[in-house]
Design a protein around this motif. Structure first.
Motif, PDB file in Angstrom:
ATOM      1  N   ASN A 141      -9.870  89.280  -3.376  1.00  0.00           N
ATOM      2  CA  ASN A 141      -9.000  90.381  -2.991  1.00  0.00           C
ATOM      3  C   ASN A 141      -7.790  90.633  -4.046  1.00  0.00           C
ATOM      4  N   HIS A 142      -6.915  89.395  -4.105  1.00  0.00           N
ATOM      5  CA  HIS A 142      -5.610  89.657  -4.908  1.00  0.00           C
ATOM      6  C   HIS A 142      -5.768  89.980  -6.219  1.00  0.00           C
ATOM      7  N   CYS A 143      -7.024  89.896  -6.880  1.00  0.00           N
ATOM      8  CA  CYS A 143      -7.050  90.286  -8.283  1.00  0.00           C
ATOM      9  C   CYS A 143      -7.962  91.767  -8.145  1.00  0.00           C
ATOM     10  N   HIS A 144      -9.269  91.608  -7.310  1.00  0.00           N
ATOM     11  CA  HIS A 144     -10.175  92.979  -7.474  1.00  0.00           C
ATOM     12  C   HIS A 144      -9.760  93.900  -6.534  1.00  0.00           C
ATOM     13  N   GLY A 145      -8.871  93.554  -5.491  1.00  0.00           N
ATOM     14  CA  GLY A 145      -8.490  94.500  -4.633  1.00  0.00           C
ATOM     15  C   GLY A 145      -9.424  94.871  -3.383  1.00  0.00           C
ATOM     16  N   GLY A 150     -10.278  96.798  -8.903  1.00  0.00           N
ATOM     17  CA  GLY A 150      -9.574  96.297  -9.725  1.00  0.00           C
ATOM     18  C   GLY A 150      -7.986  96.347  -9.441  1.00  0.00           C
ATOM     19  N   ASP A 151      -7.710  96.698  -8.146  1.00  0.00           N
ATOM     20  CA  ASP A 151      -6.470  97.214  -8.037  1.00  0.00           C
ATOM     21  C   ASP A 151      -5.632  96.236  -7.077  1.00  0.00           C
ATOM     22  N   GLY A 152      -5.828  94.865  -6.700  1.00  0.00           N
ATOM     23  CA  GLY A 152      -5.200  93.762  -6.198  1.00  0.00           C
ATOM     24  C   GLY A 152      -4.037  93.875  -6.698  1.00  0.00           C
ATOM     25  N   LYS A 153      -2.769  93.037  -5.748  1.00  0.00           N
ATOM     26  CA  LYS A 153      -1.513  92.795  -6.113  1.00  0.00           C
ATOM     27  C   LYS A 153      -1.437  92.080  -7.323  1.00  0.00           C
ATOM     28  N   VAL A 154      -2.267  91.210  -7.837  1.00  0.00           N
ATOM     29  CA  VAL A 154      -2.253  90.396  -8.991  1.00  0.00           C
ATOM     30  C   VAL A 154      -2.301  91.419 -10.227  1.00  0.00           C
ATOM     31  N   ALA A 155      -3.203  92.218 -10.160  1.00  0.00           N
ATOM     32  CA  ALA A 155      -3.675  93.178 -11.067  1.00  0.00           C
ATOM     33  C   ALA A 155      -2.685  94.387 -11.099  1.00  0.00           C
ATOM     34  N   THR A 156      -2.298  94.960 -10.175  1.00  0.00           N
ATOM     35  CA  THR A 156      -1.253  96.182 -10.260  1.00  0.00           C
ATOM     36  C   THR A 156       0.056  95.526 -10.418  1.00  0.00           C
ATOM     37  N   GLY A 157       0.482  94.305 -10.201  1.00  0.00           N
ATOM     38  CA  GLY A 157       1.646  94.066 -10.417  1.00  0.00           C
ATOM     39  C   GLY A 157       2.546  94.278  -8.991  1.00  0.00           C
ATOM     40  N   VAL A 163      12.156  95.334 -11.384  1.00  0.00           N
ATOM     41  CA  VAL A 163      11.291  95.198 -12.761  1.00  0.00           C
ATOM     42  C   VAL A 163       9.668  94.802 -12.354  1.00  0.00           C
ATOM     43  N   GLU A 164       8.910  95.695 -12.821  1.00  0.00           N
ATOM     44  CA  GLU A 164       7.484  95.542 -12.640  1.00  0.00           C
ATOM     45  C   GLU A 164       7.100  94.292 -13.360  1.00  0.00           C
ATOM     46  N   ARG A 165       6.381  93.412 -12.479  1.00  0.00           N
ATOM     47  CA  ARG A 165       5.701  92.400 -13.086  1.00  0.00           C
ATOM     48  C   ARG A 165       4.059  92.448 -12.923  1.00  0.00           C
ATOM     49  N   SER A 166       3.358  92.226 -13.683  1.00  0.00           N
ATOM     50  CA  SER A 166       2.040  92.258 -13.723  1.00  0.00           C
ATOM     51  C   SER A 166       1.582  90.887 -14.232  1.00  0.00           C
ATOM     52  N   ALA A 167       1.037  90.286 -13.181  1.00  0.00           N
ATOM     53  CA  ALA A 167       0.608  88.871 -13.803  1.00  0.00           C
ATOM     54  C   ALA A 167      -0.811  88.651 -14.535  1.00  0.00           C
ATOM     55  N   TYR A 168      -1.539  89.886 -14.147  1.00  0.00           N
ATOM     56  CA  TYR A 168      -2.884  89.755 -14.832  1.00  0.00           C
ATOM     57  C   TYR A 168      -3.380  91.249 -15.189  1.00  0.00           C
ATOM     58  N   ALA A 169      -3.496  91.402 -16.594  1.00  0.00           N
ATOM     59  CA  ALA A 169      -3.967  92.770 -16.742  1.00  0.00           C
ATOM     60  C   ALA A 169      -5.459  92.258 -17.065  1.00  0.00           C
ATOM     61  N   GLY A 170      -6.105  93.535 -16.921  1.00  0.00           N
ATOM     62  CA  GLY A 170      -7.588  93.683 -17.673  1.00  0.00           C
ATOM     63  C   GLY A 170      -8.586  93.163 -16.356  1.00  0.00           C
ATOM     64  N   VAL A 171      -8.146  93.250 -14.914  1.00  0.00           N
ATOM     65  CA  VAL A 171      -9.021  92.871 -13.882  1.00  0.00           C
ATOM     66  C   VAL A 171     -10.036  93.862 -14.076  1.00  0.00           C
ATOM     67  N   ALA A 172     -11.243  93.550 -13.870  1.00  0.00           N
ATOM     68  CA  ALA A 172     -12.486  94.241 -13.578  1.00  0.00           C
ATOM     69  C   ALA A 172     -12.481  95.373 -12.340  1.00  0.00           C
ATOM     70  N   ASN A 173     -12.647  96.724 -12.637  1.00  0.00           N
ATOM     71  CA  ASN A 173     -13.048  97.419 -11.458  1.00  0.00           C
ATOM     72  C   ASN A 173     -14.538  97.376 -11.358  1.00  0.00           C
ATOM     73  N   MET A 198     -11.369  86.069 -16.445  1.00  0.00           N
ATOM     74  CA  MET A 198     -11.496  85.598 -15.246  1.00  0.00           C
ATOM     75  C   MET A 198     -11.733  84.022 -15.149  1.00  0.00           C
ATOM     76  N   ALA A 199     -11.198  83.373 -14.378  1.00  0.00           N
ATOM     77  CA  ALA A 199     -11.280  81.927 -14.455  1.00  0.00           C
ATOM     78  C   ALA A 199     -12.324  81.416 -13.383  1.00  0.00           C
TER      79      ALA A 199
END
Ligand code: HEC
Length: 222
Positions: A141-145, A150-157, A163-173, A198-199
């Motif tokens: 959820n935190h990445c893929h929403g 693909g709009d989880g908190k980690v993905a959207t920042g 200051v906007e901080r995005s930890a992970y760009a390019g999370v798949a929708n 993705m790990a």
């Protein structure tokens, strides 16, 4: 007189030191003199260490064992070689508690993995989906929403101090066209081995749970 006393003290000190050193001798199965041995020698059967001498630790024995062995003995008379651990039957591969064999497809076998059939194939019940959902929320959820977009908190920042901080760009929708036809086997393999950015999550989630998540992702995509 004083000299004799001195000599005597030296001899005593040297003698004691010698005794101390000799008692430190260790080797092979003999750990030497141990301080509070009950702490190292498990009374319980240990799978990897085994003391086969029934008299080991006799000097310490305070418990009455039925077969009369001493404190440190912890072998199993019923197993071959008195081992505590049983040898697996020859030519067998252990399964986990759900009966699954180890999953060994390497990371680059996505195409083959995609053809795998879920062990839950044909089973369609609420409990399975509820479990899949709970696991998805914990692990994806935190990445893929929540909807897989693909709009989880980690993905959207998040915005920290303006200051906007995005930890992970390019999370798949996962609802995107590129993914809508992927199979449960494909998702299972991606969770297990990771893909691209993705790990892998195989070491954290049991195979059964990965299949449950895969099923849930398919329902999200509908
Ligand atoms: C740390 C963030 C993160 C987490 C957690 C995460 N993913 Fe991903 N996932 C990604 C990213 C980034 C990609 C895009 C990978 C790429 O193409 O490089 C991706 C891609 C995917 C894909 C598409 C793979 C393909 O064929 O291209 C699937 C399916 C997927 N993730 C499922 C999951 C599932 C199910 C979970 C939960 C077990 C999960 N992911 C957890 C970041 C994450």
């Amino acid at each position: 007189m004083k000299k004799i006393m001195m000599n005597f003290t030296y001899t005593l000190v040297l003698g004691l030191a010698a005794i101390l050193l000799v008692s430190c001798k260790a080797g092979g199965d003999n750990p030497g003199l141990e301080y509070s041995p009950n702490m190292y020698h498990s009374v319980a059967y240990e799978p990897y260490t085994q003391i086969t001498d029934p008299d080991a630790g006799r000097w310490l024995t305070s418990i009455e064992y039925e077969d009369g062995h001493a404190e440190f003995y912890n072998s199993n008379g019923l197993n071959p070689y008195r081992m505590n651990m049983r040898l697996p039957a020859p030519n067998t591969v252990s399964r986990n508690k759900f009966g699954s064999l180890p999953y060994r497809l390497p990371k680059d076998s996505l195409e083959i993995a995609a053809k795998m059939v879920s062990p839950f194939e044909g089973i369609d019940n609420k409990q399975l989906l509820d479990e899949g959902k709970a696991l998805y929320i914990s692990y994806c959820n935190h990445c893929h929403g929540p909807k897989g977009e693909g709009d989880g908190k980690v993905a959207t920042g998040v915005t920290v101090d303006g200051v906007e901080r995005s930890a992970y760009a390019g999370v798949a929708n996962l609802k995107g066209d590129a993914y809508k036809d992927i199979t449960e086997g494909h998702i299972f393999h991606v969770i297990t081995a990771g893909k691209g950015l993705m790990a892998p999550h195989g070491s954290q989630i049991s195979p059964e749970d990965r299949w449950k998540i895969a099923r849930y992702v398919k329902t999200l995509q509908k």
